[in-house]
Design a protein around this motif. Structure first.
Motif, PDB file in Angstrom:
ATOM      1  N   LEU A  89      -5.167  -3.259   0.270  1.00 25.39           N
ATOM      2  CA  LEU A  89      -6.309  -4.065   0.697  1.00 25.39           C
ATOM      3  C   LEU A  89      -6.453  -5.328  -0.145  1.00 25.39           C
ATOM      4  O   LEU A  89      -6.770  -6.404   0.380  1.00 25.39           O
TER       5      LEU A  89
ATOM      6  N   LEU B  12      -2.864   7.933  -3.350  1.00 28.07           N
ATOM      7  CA  LEU B  12      -3.491   7.331  -2.182  1.00 28.07           C
ATOM      8  C   LEU B  12      -4.515   6.259  -2.563  1.00 28.07           C
ATOM      9  O   LEU B  12      -4.567   5.187  -1.953  1.00 28.07           O
TER      10      LEU B  12
ATOM     11  N   LEU C 186      -4.260   2.378  -1.289  1.00 27.60           N
ATOM     12  CA  LEU C 186      -5.281   1.704  -0.487  1.00 27.60           C
ATOM     13  C   LEU C 186      -5.829   0.477  -1.210  1.00 27.60           C
ATOM     14  O   LEU C 186      -6.006  -0.583  -0.614  1.00 27.60           O
TER      15      LEU C 186
ATOM     16  N   GLY D 260       1.075   3.602  -3.134  1.00 28.61           N
ATOM     17  CA  GLY D 260       0.539   4.913  -2.797  1.00 28.61           C
ATOM     18  C   GLY D 260       1.543   6.015  -3.038  1.00 28.61           C
ATOM     19  O   GLY D 260       1.182   7.117  -3.478  1.00 28.61           O
TER      20      GLY D 260
ATOM     21  N   GLY E 114       0.815  -1.211   0.000  1.00 24.89           N
ATOM     22  CA  GLY E 114       0.000   0.000   0.000  1.00 24.89           C
ATOM     23  C   GLY E 114       0.847   1.258   0.000  1.00 24.89           C
ATOM     24  O   GLY E 114       0.586   2.205  -0.749  1.00 24.89           O
TER      25      GLY E 114
END
Length: 166
Positions: A42, A34, A38, A29, A25
């Motif tokens: 995830l 961002l 994410l 990112g 992430g």
């Protein structure tokens, strides 16, 4: 039910899953924004968690059969049973393993039980099953622990001592 054990991924591996998702992430990112970070973090967390959940299985022994995950064998087809420590497990599951054997091993458990099958029609010579309690599983399958030889008493000489000298 003579024996039941759920073999699942330990908590430390779940922590590694979270760290893996965080690492991906942050990396994605930083370069793509961002939302990408994410999403990728995830997604990685969920994929690894699903792998961990599918790696879990249950071993059950009752009077009629043995169930290891989805595999089932009747108790009448079980020949010999023996618990193996970590060194014996590495030897039995490593290079010296029979390619026809049914291996239900997990890397986070070092001990196993070897279940030799007595069915001449079955090409599988033995099952090797990971368990945290190998002696309990083997005992539930009919294994009898060897009893140690009694120690010699002071009145009778030890065979290693050799002949008595005067």
């Amino acid at each position: 039910m003579r024996f039941r054990e759920r073999v699942a991924v330990p908590a430390g591996w779940w922590a590694l899953d979270v760290l893996f998702g965080l690492t991906l992430g942050v990396a994605f990112g930083y370069y793509l924004g961002l939302a990408w970070g994410l999403g990728v973090g995830l997604f990685a967390l969920v994929v690894v968690a699903l792998g961990f959940l599918t790696a879990a299985y249950t071993t059950e022994v009752d009077e009629a059969e043995v169930r290891i995950g989805r595999a089932v064998v009747g108790r009448e087809w079980i020949g010999a049973v023996r618990p193996l420590d970590a060194a014996a497990t590495r030897a039995r599951a490593g290079v010296g393993a029979d390619a026809r054997a049914h291996l239900v091993t997990r890397p986070w458990i070092a001990t196993t039980v070897e279940i030799t099958l007595a069915d001449p029609a079955d090409r599988v010579p033995y099952w090797l099953v990971s368990t945290r309690r190998p002696a309990a599983l083997a005992t539930a399958l009919g294994w009898v622990a060897p009893t140690p030889a009694p120690a010699p008493t002071a009145a009778e000489p030890s065979p290693e001592a050799g002949p008595a000298r005067a």
